[in-house]
Design an enzyme around this catalytic site. Structure first.
Site, PDB file in Angstrom:
ATOM      1  N   TYR A  18       0.832  -1.204   0.000  1.00  0.00           N
ATOM      2  CA  TYR A  18       0.000   0.000   0.000  1.00  0.00           C
ATOM      3  C   TYR A  18       0.861   1.246   0.000  1.00  0.00           C
ATOM      4  O   TYR A  18       2.083   1.180   0.182  1.00  0.00           O
ATOM      5  CB  TYR A  18      -0.959  -0.009   1.198  1.00  0.00           C
ATOM      6  CG  TYR A  18      -0.323   0.292   2.548  1.00  0.00           C
ATOM      7  CD1 TYR A  18       0.472  -0.647   3.192  1.00  0.00           C
ATOM      8  CD2 TYR A  18      -0.524   1.515   3.190  1.00  0.00           C
ATOM      9  CE1 TYR A  18       1.046  -0.374   4.437  1.00  0.00           C
ATOM     10  CE2 TYR A  18       0.036   1.792   4.427  1.00  0.00           C
ATOM     11  CZ  TYR A  18       0.815   0.844   5.045  1.00  0.00           C
ATOM     12  OH  TYR A  18       1.388   1.116   6.263  1.00  0.00           O
ATOM     13  N   ARG A  41       8.610   4.287  -4.396  1.00  0.00           N
ATOM     14  CA  ARG A  41       8.559   3.327  -3.289  1.00  0.00           C
ATOM     15  C   ARG A  41       7.532   2.236  -3.587  1.00  0.00           C
ATOM     16  O   ARG A  41       7.751   1.063  -3.260  1.00  0.00           O
ATOM     17  CB  ARG A  41       8.220   4.055  -1.981  1.00  0.00           C
ATOM     18  CG  ARG A  41       8.275   3.102  -0.782  1.00  0.00           C
ATOM     19  CD  ARG A  41       8.131   3.832   0.526  1.00  0.00           C
ATOM     20  NE  ARG A  41       6.811   4.432   0.652  1.00  0.00           N
ATOM     21  CZ  ARG A  41       6.463   5.233   1.643  1.00  0.00           C
ATOM     22  NH1 ARG A  41       7.328   5.550   2.595  1.00  0.00           N
ATOM     23  NH2 ARG A  41       5.242   5.752   1.707  1.00  0.00           N
ATOM     24  N   HIS A  58      -1.196 -21.139  -0.929  1.00  0.00           N
ATOM     25  CA  HIS A  58      -0.097 -20.215  -0.640  1.00  0.00           C
ATOM     26  C   HIS A  58       0.663 -19.823  -1.910  1.00  0.00           C
ATOM     27  O   HIS A  58       1.155 -18.703  -2.027  1.00  0.00           O
ATOM     28  CB  HIS A  58       0.887 -20.842   0.356  1.00  0.00           C
ATOM     29  CG  HIS A  58       0.363 -20.872   1.762  1.00  0.00           C
ATOM     30  ND1 HIS A  58      -0.738 -21.598   2.142  1.00  0.00           N
ATOM     31  CD2 HIS A  58       0.800 -20.251   2.887  1.00  0.00           C
ATOM     32  CE1 HIS A  58      -0.965 -21.430   3.436  1.00  0.00           C
ATOM     33  NE2 HIS A  58      -0.046 -20.617   3.918  1.00  0.00           N
ATOM     34  N   LYS A  80       6.397  -1.847   1.896  1.00  0.00           N
ATOM     35  CA  LYS A  80       5.223  -1.274   2.576  1.00  0.00           C
ATOM     36  C   LYS A  80       4.059  -2.255   2.420  1.00  0.00           C
ATOM     37  O   LYS A  80       3.134  -2.053   1.626  1.00  0.00           O
ATOM     38  CB  LYS A  80       4.901   0.123   2.021  1.00  0.00           C
ATOM     39  CG  LYS A  80       4.049   0.960   2.962  1.00  0.00           C
ATOM     40  CD  LYS A  80       4.116   2.424   2.597  1.00  0.00           C
ATOM     41  CE  LYS A  80       3.129   3.285   3.371  1.00  0.00           C
ATOM     42  NZ  LYS A  80       3.282   3.256   4.814  1.00  0.00           N
ATOM     43  N   GLU A 107      12.428   2.043  13.874  1.00  0.00           N
ATOM     44  CA  GLU A 107      11.503   3.118  13.484  1.00  0.00           C
ATOM     45  C   GLU A 107      10.304   3.080  14.412  1.00  0.00           C
ATOM     46  O   GLU A 107      10.297   2.326  15.390  1.00  0.00           O
ATOM     47  CB  GLU A 107      11.091   2.961  12.014  1.00  0.00           C
ATOM     48  CG  GLU A 107      10.396   1.646  11.720  1.00  0.00           C
ATOM     49  CD  GLU A 107      10.008   1.468  10.249  1.00  0.00           C
ATOM     50  OE1 GLU A 107       9.945   2.449   9.500  1.00  0.00           O
ATOM     51  OE2 GLU A 107       9.744   0.303   9.874  1.00  0.00           O
ATOM     52  N   LEU A 158      11.249   1.350   6.869  1.00  0.00           N
ATOM     53  CA  LEU A 158      10.649   1.872   5.644  1.00  0.00           C
ATOM     54  C   LEU A 158      11.381   3.155   5.220  1.00  0.00           C
ATOM     55  O   LEU A 158      11.753   3.968   6.070  1.00  0.00           O
ATOM     56  CB  LEU A 158       9.165   2.186   5.902  1.00  0.00           C
ATOM     57  CG  LEU A 158       8.361   2.530   4.657  1.00  0.00           C
ATOM     58  CD1 LEU A 158       8.137   1.287   3.798  1.00  0.00           C
ATOM     59  CD2 LEU A 158       7.025   3.152   5.028  1.00  0.00           C
TER      60      LEU A 158
HETATM   61  N1  PDD Z   1       2.853   4.813   7.510  1.00  0.00           N
HETATM   62  N2  PDD Z   1       7.561   3.533   8.871  1.00  0.00           N
HETATM   63  C1  PDD Z   1       6.406   2.855   8.917  1.00  0.00           C
HETATM   64  C2  PDD Z   1       6.388   1.489   9.509  1.00  0.00           C
HETATM   65  C3  PDD Z   1       5.225   3.441   8.424  1.00  0.00           C
HETATM   66  O1  PDD Z   1       4.075   2.734   8.459  1.00  0.00           O
HETATM   67  C4  PDD Z   1       5.271   4.759   7.900  1.00  0.00           C
HETATM   68  C5  PDD Z   1       4.060   5.449   7.372  1.00  0.00           C
HETATM   69  C6  PDD Z   1       6.502   5.429   7.878  1.00  0.00           C
HETATM   70  C7  PDD Z   1       6.648   6.820   7.335  1.00  0.00           C
HETATM   71  O2  PDD Z   1       6.540   6.829   5.929  1.00  0.00           O
HETATM   72  P1  PDD Z   1       5.997   8.109   5.151  1.00  0.00           P
HETATM   73  O3  PDD Z   1       6.770   9.268   5.626  1.00  0.00           O
HETATM   74  O4  PDD Z   1       6.255   7.790   3.728  1.00  0.00           O
HETATM   75  O5  PDD Z   1       4.518   8.241   5.473  1.00  0.00           O
HETATM   76  C8  PDD Z   1       7.629   4.778   8.365  1.00  0.00           C
HETATM   77  C9  PDD Z   1       1.632   5.286   6.910  1.00  0.00           C
HETATM   78  C10 PDD Z   1       1.371   6.740   7.017  1.00  0.00           C
HETATM   79  C11 PDD Z   1       0.480   4.405   7.362  1.00  0.00           C
HETATM   80  O6  PDD Z   1       0.715   3.222   7.514  1.00  0.00           O
HETATM   81  O7  PDD Z   1      -0.646   4.891   7.504  1.00  0.00           O
END
Ligand code: PDD
Length: 280
Positions: free
Chosen positions: A34, A53, A102, A145, A177, A201
């Site tokens: 996503y 990404r 699977h 992601k 993170e 990420l």
């Molecule tokens: N998540 N790390 C993780 C595990 C994340 O899920 C996200 C963002 C980020 C930051 O990425 P970005 O700056 O590109 O939003 C880092 C989104 C917002 C979500 O899952 O809703």
């Protein structure tokens, strides 16, 4: 159309009419990826970076990207017609096969779903949040992601139950993170954030912060941050799309930066807001 449309596999339709098969591999296996892409007054923020990404995430789970950058832009445009601050949630799964297995199905088209939602106000950005350190229990491919977010969900919930708005995740004594954000720490006047590796990420907000810091001669490095260093930091921030750059003013039972957002955050946040407004 009375309801705001969503996009599903080539069609725009009211969300109530958007249905997917119970055999969809996103539903059965969490087999998908996503993106979350902000759009300020109808203009998509850092679209190329988000789509790069997406390409990497799709390649990481071996799904071909079904659309070009221009096609994606055209797909999102009708979802953003009211010109307010919104974000696009885009999800692509491996699609619905004839049976649960699977192994990758052959000749199954991916399921593509997108919707836009208003960006809610986030008053905690000004006051700061509490974060809770937790052991990073996720898999080894967090650079993808993936929609498979069970560990992130459990960690975020655990942080919440300890009064935290985010979990800061620790692996082998070092920060990875947040449960849905990247982490920054200001130590001895230098802004630090962990280097990219498969355990985190490649956050687009993180990318923008690094770009802004460099352009404005703010000392900033991608470097490992130990839990001990994190606890001694003058400032801690989490960064993500929608929440943007959020100061952490309490870490577990400890106060950070006297319990107030720090001066480096003030500067970087101001620069980030200016950059964001230039997109409108
Ligand atoms: N998540 N790390 C993780 C595990 C994340 O899920 C996200 C963002 C980020 C930051 O990425 P970005 O700056 O590109 O939003 C880092 C989104 C917002 C979500 O899952 O809703």
């Amino acid at each position: 159309m009375a309801n705001k449309p969503v996009y599903l596999n080539g069609h725009y339709l009211p969300i109530e009419d958007a249905h997917i098969s119970v055999l969809d591999r996103g539903f059965l296996f969490g087999d998908g990826v996503y993106e979350v892409i902000p759009a300020y007054q109808g203009r998509l923020f850092e679209l190329k970076a988000h789509m790069a990404r997406l390409d990497n995430s799709l390649a990481g789970i071996r799904i071909g990207n079904p659309h070009s950058l221009d096609e994606w832009r055209d797909i999102f445009a009708p979802l953003l017609q009211d010109g307010t601050d919104q974000y696009i949630y885009l999800q692509i799964t491996r699609g619905a096969a004839a049976k649960r297995d699977h192994l990758f199905p052959e000749q199954v088209a991916p399921t593509v779903f997108a919707l836009s939602s208003p960006i809610p106000p986030y008053p905690a950005r000004a006051s700061g949040i509490k974060a809770v350190c937790l052991e990073d229990s996720r898999w080894q491919h967090c650079h993808i992601k993936a929609i498979t977010l069970l560990a992130n969900v459990l960690l975020r919930q655990e942080a919440f139950e300890h009064g935290g708005a985010e979990a800061i995740l620790i692996k082998n004594g070092f920060v990875t993170e947040g449960s849905s954000s990247n982490v920054f720490a200001v130590i001895d006047g230098i802004v630090l954030t962990p280097q990219l590796n498969p355990g985190i990420l490649d956050g687009i907000t993180r990318q923008v912060i690094l770009k802004i810091a460099e352009a404005n001669h703010i000392p900033c490095h991608a470097q490992a941050i130990s839990i001990d260093d994190l606890k001694k930091a003058d400032e801690i921030w989490i960064a993500s799309s929608i929440r943007e750059i959020v100061p952490v003013v309490a870490l577990d039972d400890q106060t950070i930066g006297g319990g107030k957002p720090g001066p480096v955050w003030q500067t970087v946040n101001r620069l980030f807001q200016a950059y964001k407004h230039s997109f409108r």
